[in-house]
Scaffold this active site. Structure first.
Site, PDB file in Angstrom:
ATOM      1  N   HIS A   2     -15.444 -25.926  -8.295  1.00 42.41           N
ATOM      2  CA  HIS A   2     -15.839 -24.875  -9.238  1.00 42.41           C
ATOM      3  C   HIS A   2     -16.755 -25.491 -10.305  1.00 42.41           C
ATOM      4  CE1 HIS A   2     -15.877 -21.599 -11.943  1.00 42.41           C
ATOM      5  NE2 HIS A   2     -15.129 -22.184 -12.858  1.00 42.41           N
ATOM      6  N   ASN A   4     -21.899 -21.349 -15.191  1.00 41.87           N
ATOM      7  CA  ASN A   4     -20.629 -20.972 -14.563  1.00 41.87           C
ATOM      8  C   ASN A   4     -20.702 -19.501 -14.136  1.00 41.87           C
ATOM      9  OD1 ASN A   4     -18.010 -20.395 -13.891  1.00 41.87           O
ATOM     10  ND2 ASN A   4     -17.087 -21.217 -15.756  1.00 41.87           N
ATOM     11  N   CYS A  53     -12.073 -17.679 -11.972  1.00 42.75           N
ATOM     12  CA  CYS A  53     -12.790 -18.820 -11.372  1.00 42.75           C
ATOM     13  C   CYS A  53     -12.196 -19.243 -10.030  1.00 42.75           C
ATOM     14  CB  CYS A  53     -12.781 -20.003 -12.328  1.00 42.75           C
ATOM     15  SG  CYS A  53     -13.460 -19.566 -13.927  1.00 42.75           S
TER      16      CYS A  53
HETATM   17  O1  UT7 Z   1     -14.478 -21.596 -15.694  1.00 45.59           O
HETATM   18  C1  UT7 Z   1     -13.371 -21.395 -16.503  1.00 45.59           C
HETATM   19  C2  UT7 Z   1     -12.852 -22.643 -16.995  1.00 45.59           C
HETATM   20  N1  UT7 Z   1     -13.579 -23.046 -18.184  1.00 45.59           N
HETATM   21  C3  UT7 Z   1     -13.633 -24.315 -18.483  1.00 45.59           C
HETATM   22  O2  UT7 Z   1     -13.148 -25.130 -17.738  1.00 45.59           O
HETATM   23  C4  UT7 Z   1     -14.263 -24.712 -19.793  1.00 45.59           C
HETATM   24  C5  UT7 Z   1     -13.474 -25.839 -20.384  1.00 45.59           C
HETATM   25  N2  UT7 Z   1     -13.917 -26.271 -21.703  1.00 45.59           N
HETATM   26  C6  UT7 Z   1     -15.109 -26.878 -21.903  1.00 45.59           C
HETATM   27  O3  UT7 Z   1     -15.888 -27.018 -20.987  1.00 45.59           O
HETATM   28  C7  UT7 Z   1     -15.398 -27.440 -23.255  1.00 45.59           C
HETATM   29  O4  UT7 Z   1     -14.240 -27.431 -24.048  1.00 45.59           O
HETATM   30  C8  UT7 Z   1     -16.555 -26.708 -24.003  1.00 45.59           C
HETATM   31  C9  UT7 Z   1     -17.866 -26.966 -23.320  1.00 45.59           C
HETATM   32  C10 UT7 Z   1     -16.281 -25.237 -24.056  1.00 45.59           C
HETATM   33  C11 UT7 Z   1     -16.642 -27.240 -25.427  1.00 45.59           C
HETATM   34  O5  UT7 Z   1     -16.891 -28.628 -25.410  1.00 45.59           O
HETATM   35  P1  UT7 Z   1     -16.128 -29.617 -26.403  1.00 45.59           P
HETATM   36  O6  UT7 Z   1     -16.646 -30.956 -26.158  1.00 45.59           O
HETATM   37  O7  UT7 Z   1     -14.649 -29.382 -26.198  1.00 45.59           O
HETATM   38  O8  UT7 Z   1     -16.635 -29.111 -27.811  1.00 45.59           O
HETATM   39  P2  UT7 Z   1     -15.755 -28.768 -29.085  1.00 45.59           P
HETATM   40  O9  UT7 Z   1     -14.941 -27.560 -28.844  1.00 45.59           O
HETATM   41  O10 UT7 Z   1     -15.044 -30.028 -29.483  1.00 45.59           O
HETATM   42  O11 UT7 Z   1     -16.836 -28.432 -30.170  1.00 45.59           O
HETATM   43  C12 UT7 Z   1     -17.557 -29.448 -30.778  1.00 45.59           C
HETATM   44  C13 UT7 Z   1     -18.461 -28.865 -31.837  1.00 45.59           C
HETATM   45  C14 UT7 Z   1     -17.780 -27.926 -32.803  1.00 45.59           C
HETATM   46  O12 UT7 Z   1     -18.335 -28.178 -34.065  1.00 45.59           O
HETATM   47  P3  UT7 Z   1     -17.532 -29.081 -35.134  1.00 45.59           P
HETATM   48  O13 UT7 Z   1     -16.252 -28.352 -35.387  1.00 45.59           O
HETATM   49  O14 UT7 Z   1     -17.346 -30.409 -34.478  1.00 45.59           O
HETATM   50  O15 UT7 Z   1     -18.468 -29.108 -36.302  1.00 45.59           O
HETATM   51  C15 UT7 Z   1     -18.231 -26.561 -32.338  1.00 45.59           C
HETATM   52  O16 UT7 Z   1     -18.291 -25.629 -33.384  1.00 45.59           O
HETATM   53  O17 UT7 Z   1     -19.506 -28.124 -31.213  1.00 45.59           O
HETATM   54  C16 UT7 Z   1     -19.606 -26.846 -31.839  1.00 45.59           C
HETATM   55  N3  UT7 Z   1     -20.070 -25.881 -30.833  1.00 45.59           N
HETATM   56  C17 UT7 Z   1     -21.363 -25.658 -30.574  1.00 45.59           C
HETATM   57  N4  UT7 Z   1     -22.487 -26.182 -31.075  1.00 45.59           N
HETATM   58  C18 UT7 Z   1     -23.667 -25.736 -30.560  1.00 45.59           C
HETATM   59  C19 UT7 Z   1     -19.313 -25.101 -30.028  1.00 45.59           C
HETATM   60  N5  UT7 Z   1     -20.108 -24.378 -29.226  1.00 45.59           N
HETATM   61  C20 UT7 Z   1     -21.388 -24.700 -29.539  1.00 45.59           C
HETATM   62  C21 UT7 Z   1     -22.644 -24.284 -29.047  1.00 45.59           C
HETATM   63  N6  UT7 Z   1     -23.736 -24.842 -29.578  1.00 45.59           N
HETATM   64  N7  UT7 Z   1     -22.757 -23.385 -28.058  1.00 45.59           N
END
Ligand code: UT7
Length: 337
Positions: A264, A294, A113
């Site tokens: 980014h 992204n 990135c």
């Molecule tokens: O460019 C490189 C750098 N990358 C980044 O900067 C990305 C950084 N990270 C993020 O942007 C976020 O952490 C994510 C968007 C990847 C995830 O968001 P979050 O708010 O941290 O979600 P989470 O990991 O807390 O997941 C919440 C819930 C989970 O379910 P439970 O355990 O609460 O029941 C996941 O299983 O959302 C679930 N989940 C999804 N649900 C529907 C994870 N991915 C998905 C999905 N669709 N695609």
């Protein structure tokens, strides 16, 4: 003093649009989740035999045309990508072939990135030293062919899109402290302690076992991007503001002096957080993640090209650029446009 000036920027995304609803037919996700957690509404995916170099070529043609120069004037191509067309050689030489400029130098870089910011810095050093006069910096990605569409991969797979951006940097003689257009400074960082927080483990020579190629006892999981989303998010929220301040301090500028911020595009919530921390008005942050998701190394040049096309990036403006991603790598740049 000799400095690098942006002579032209370009971008290209493949025509096929994949909405969040389209994705939810392919994997266990929803439009609501993706919009709320990331701000992404759609992304573009390549079709047929389109390659990473094809996207880079289209973006480069636009940058060349904006710069008003011919490809044969390019001294160096710096190609940033994490999704190269082949293991080797790098994608830069395939772009070079398409541009018909065999003989000039090419460098491929793998800073994910932050790849385009690293590319800018490399171009800047070659231009400042007097070695090269015109450098083409490209960020290009084809993610769609490497996404894990099983429930296991949904957290990562919904985030990425295909696309490319390019910039031509040219040597100019500027006066110290003047308001001439040039790349004022670049700032680069990385921390390999976090290399495995966002990575693709295999195939690779260091991937373990006796062969790098698939074997029956190796799960295909290792061939897909894996991310510890929360850790990456937290570090991005810390490093992006640091990087912005480093670029501003180097030129003794304040947040209020900046006309446009090109960050980014990993998650709209990260960029909103940075903007909030510095009380940056909404109209000064140019986001494209809603349309393109992204595109890793391509997000910054796509942002520059789109902002220019939208009339939001004009000559004389002071522009702050910052990126964070896999490696971890992060960096920034300050530009007088
Ligand atoms: O460019 C490189 C750098 N990358 C980044 O900067 C990305 C950084 N990270 C993020 O942007 C976020 O952490 C994510 C968007 C990847 C995830 O968001 P979050 O708010 O941290 O979600 P989470 O990991 O807390 O997941 C919440 C819930 C989970 O379910 P439970 O355990 O609460 O029941 C996941 O299983 O959302 C679930 N989940 C999804 N649900 C529907 C994870 N991915 C998905 C999905 N669709 N695609």
């Amino acid at each position: 003093m000799i400095r690098a000036k942006f002579l032209g920027v370009g971008m290209y995304v493949p025509p096929k649009v994949v909405t969040n609803d389209d994705l939810s037919t392919l994997m266990d996700t929803s439009d609501e989740w993706i919009r709320q957690r990331t701000g992404i509404e759609q992304r573009h995916w390549v079709e047929g035999k389109t390659t990473n170099a094809d996207l880079g070529f289209e973006a480069s043609k636009m940058a060349l045309s904006k710069a008003g120069i011919e490809a044969k004037e390019i001294d160096l191509i710096v190609y940033a990508t994490l999704s190269s067309d082949h293991d080797f050689p790098g994608t830069g030489v395939f772009l070079q072939k398409k541009l018909g400029i065999g003989g000039c130098a090419t460098i491929d870089i793998r800073q994910q990135c932050t790849g385009f910011v690293y590319g800018l810095s490399i171009a800047d050093q070659f231009i400042r030293s007097g070695m090269y006069k015109k450098v083409l910096v490209v960020g290009s990605e084809v993610h769609s062919r490497g996404l894990d569409r099983s429930p296991r991969g949904r957290e990562v797979s919904v985030l990425f899109g295909d696309g490319a951006g390019a910039a031509i940097l040219g040597a100019v003689d500027v006066k110290d402290g003047s308001k001439d257009s040039y790349l004022c400074s670049t700032h680069l960082h990385s921390d390999g302690n976090f290399a495995e927080e966002l990575w693709v483990a295999g195939p690779g020579m260091g991937f373990g076992g006796e062969t790098r190629f698939p074997t029956a006892d190796v799960s295909d999981e290792v061939y897909y991007p894996k991310m510890n989303g929360k850790t990456v998010f937290l570090h991005a929220c810390k490093r992006m503001p640091e990087a912005v301040m480093e670029a501003l301090n180097a030129s003794e500028k304040k947040i209020e002096d900046i006309d446009l911020f090109i960050f980014h595009q990993a998650n709209l919530r990260i960029n909103d957080m940075v903007a909030k921390q510095f009380s940056i008005p909404e109209h000064k942050v140019f986001n494209t993640i809603q349309k393109y998701a992204n595109t890793t190394a391509a997000t910054i040049p796509i942002g520059l090209a789109e902002a220019e096309r939208a009339g939001k990036l004009k000559p004389g403006m002071l522009v702050a650029i910052a990126a964070f991603g896999s490696g971890f790598t992060w960096g920034s740049a300050l530009v007088r446009w």
